[in-house]
Motif scaffolding. Structure first.
Motif, mmCIF file in Angstrom:
data_model
loop_
_atom_site.group_PDB
_atom_site.id
_atom_site.type_symbol
_atom_site.label_atom_id
_atom_site.label_comp_id
_atom_site.label_asym_id
_atom_site.label_seq_id
_atom_site.Cartn_x
_atom_site.Cartn_y
_atom_site.Cartn_z
ATOM 1 N N LYS A 1 0.840 -1.219 0.000
ATOM 2 C CA LYS A 1 0.000 0.000 0.000
ATOM 3 C C LYS A 1 0.866 1.258 0.000
ATOM 4 C CE LYS A 1 -1.816 1.198 4.055
ATOM 5 N NZ LYS A 1 -1.153 2.444 4.495
ATOM 6 N N ASN B 1 1.245 4.287 -2.760
ATOM 7 C CA ASN B 1 1.004 5.705 -2.487
ATOM 8 C C ASN B 1 2.205 6.572 -2.864
ATOM 9 O OD1 ASN B 1 -1.549 5.208 -1.497
ATOM 10 N ND2 ASN B 1 -0.933 5.212 0.674
ATOM 11 N N GLY C 1 -8.876 -2.974 2.790
ATOM 12 C CA GLY C 1 -8.757 -1.768 1.969
ATOM 13 C C GLY C 1 -9.151 -0.483 2.664
ATOM 14 N N HIS D 1 -6.400 2.069 2.583
ATOM 15 C CA HIS D 1 -5.900 2.433 1.246
ATOM 16 C C HIS D 1 -6.369 3.849 0.895
ATOM 17 C CE1 HIS D 1 -4.664 -1.728 -0.335
ATOM 18 N NE2 HIS D 1 -4.925 -1.872 0.954
#
Lengths: 385, 385
Positions: free
Chosen positions: B170, B174, B312, B315
């Protein structure tokens, strides 16, 4: 805004604390500071540690956390404040802000340094790491700056070499009555004038020693100070300011701009002027600095600070006693501790608790100098008893 | 009391800044921060420098004075704030105090570290100097604490090893959209799971890199913020707290008391609760720390933080995006800069200026961890546009 009180002050023996570690010294001062007013460690919510270089001197960092742990002060917030040799003054300023902002209801400040286990060459080099690389690589250290400045001052203001020696003689005499001082022996004018040359025209007794030690102060809002003690002081003014990091860029090497500017801020905040100050602790790391600060703080005209020591004005029985503690000169100069120890002395003086060193004082001032005047913190403290 | 606004934020490229000196990096971030809102250096009266170890890494101390000089900011007061890897958060807290106490009308905070010129062994050793000597002499370093903690967490809460890897995946994803990040490449779950073991069960991608870099924030009273910009944020809550300095004394190694306590202080000051937080930057120096903080800050129940990344939720398109910047994991971790860079990201998010990383956020939180949770600073920032 809430006024900020100092309700306790402590310091350890300064000098050679062989076999002790920086954390031992910090804990000793911190514990004594709490014990003196019966404050429990869990009442402290902020712990500031003034320390320049435990990493360089001892290979240990993270000391604020370790100290909070050792003093049973968890989960108090803690951090380290480093402003080189003015770390102690910067700690006073940080502690003041923590109370004045409302962030803290009880802040302990502990300053300290452990230095004497290292060689003089190592220590001089660690301290010289604060100078600008441009100057450092030419072999400049702080003592050499002091020698150059002293020569300029003596020339510019027709001051006799003896006047510098008299600062050392005075501060040594004061130190005799300070049980925490590294040196408790009087010296004569001849001793000072005939000592080995270190950085011409300065000789051995124009320099403070290398020292181990720690000092602590306990701060709270004035509104609750009397719950702990009737003998508290208030930090009525505090200011910090910088000068050029490259010393040779200063237009007048006999004026310390950081002292002038930080003094102005502190005077304005306190609503005081230089004539209101009854006693002062100045940063006499080198004898010449006592003259410069006493002028730049407005106690005396520029170029006339040297006359004050000749005339006895700055002696303990004079009109404006300077360095009643013995100053850095005889008390010692554990870097991170010194600014805190200056405030210790003024707190004791303005709360009428200075024992044989006591002078008549309601309003006192400290001036703590980092680098060669690169950063300065000036504080005004007033007794409330 | 006056509320404290952040009116500008900047950061340098993080990564290997070969040939640059710590002062170059600090000056680059500091200058950009002023330029972005057209504030002249002489309007700044306080300059805080968050830095853990320029003395140890580069043999240079006194950097706050040098920076004030280089940024033409004299005679602004300046000092260094060191709280190990949470020095940046401690700097945010110091800057907040300087404005909230009325001491300052314009404070620049610059955090930075220069590390990559030293070997990994040297760097690990310098960082390990923050640990308690009792633990250090048994060979403990921060990565080994992380391995032990991760193993305990996986065992205690039946969490799959993959959940840790998903944090790395993750945060790498990003970081692709962060032009300042050290790593801008996606990794797969397999990459993370099959990377070399560093401290079992943790592997290469569970660790942040060694980095150079700097970040800066400009603070003023909210009452004057709009003179400079309409896009400012307000630090509505900030708290700091400590845990035991000896990590093995903690009763539950999967709870970080400093996070819990500092979070409680920040929530109370801001009048917020965990459910109000729209976006957070957590201190993912090690992947396991993102889980612990997300639980100890109350975002998720204890032992369930790992489910959030699986589902998620954390996220960028989830309900509570964590580490939209890429986190320490992919953005890099120049020690003194990291806490400032966390606040940079939250400032950008809550002022709707985060570009491709933008999420829907009015209220954000940063959690900056020093040592292995020895000291923590949590900050809540809210947009005002």
């Amino acid at each position: 805004m809430e006024r900020v009180a100092v309700i306790s002050a402590s310091m350890t023996q300064f000098g050679n604390r062989e076999g002790q570690f920086i954390l031992d010294l910090l804990a000793e001062a911190g514990e004594a500071c709490l014990d003196d007013v019966g404050v429990s460690p869990d009442s402290v919510d902020h712990l500031y540690v003034s320390n320049m270089a435990s990493g360089e001197f001892e290979g240990q960092t993270g000391i604020p956390n370790a100290l909070a742990h050792d003093l049973s002060m968890l989960p108090a917030y803690t951090t380290r404040i480093d402003q080189t040799s003015s770390s102690g003054g910067a700690g006073v300023y940080a502690a003041w802000q923590s109370i004045a902002s409302g962030a803290s209801e009880m802040t302990l400040l502990v300053g300290g340094e452990k230095m004497t286990h290292r060689s003089t060459a190592d220590t001089t080099d660690i301290i010289a790491s604060i100078t600008h690389p441009v100057e450092y690589k030419h072999g400049i250290t702080l003592p050499t700056f002091a020698g150059l400045t002293a020569r300029r001052y003596l020339h510019e203001y027709d001051a006799p070499r003896e006047s510098l020696a008299r600062v050392a003689v005075k501060n040594h005499a004061n130190g005799v009555d300070n049980p925490h001082a590294q040196f408790r022996k009087e010296i004569t004018l001849e001793d000072a004038l005939e000592a080995p040359v270190i950085a011409d025209p300065l000789r051995l007794y124009d320099f403070c020693p290398i020292s181990d030690g720690s000092a602590a102060l306990l701060f709270c809002p004035e509104s609750v100070a009397r719950e702990y003690t009737d003998e508290y002081s208030v930090v009525t003014g505090v200011g910090g300011a910088t000068d050029t990091h490259v010393v040779h860029e200063r237009s007048d090497p006999t004026t310390m701009r950081g002292v002038v500017e930080s003094g102005n801020i502190a005077y304005e905040m306190a609503g005081r002027n230089p004539g209101d100050i009854d006693v002062a602790e100045l940063h006499d790391m080198f004898s010449i600095l006592e003259f410069l600060q006493s002028e730049d703080l407005g106690f005396f005209e520029k170029g006339e600070g040297w006359k004050a020591v000749e005339d006895g004005i700055t002696h303990r029985d004079g009109d404006l006693p300077i360095n009643t503690s013995g100053g850095l000169k005889s008390k010692g100069h554990p870097l991170g501790a010194s600014g805190v120890a200056q405030a210790y002395e003024i707190h004791k003086q303005v709360t009428n608790d200075a024992g044989p060193r006591q002078v008549d004082a309601d309003v006192g001032l400290t001036c703590n100098v980092g680098g060669f005047g690169n950063c300065v913190i000036t504080t005004i403290m007033e007794g409330q008893a």
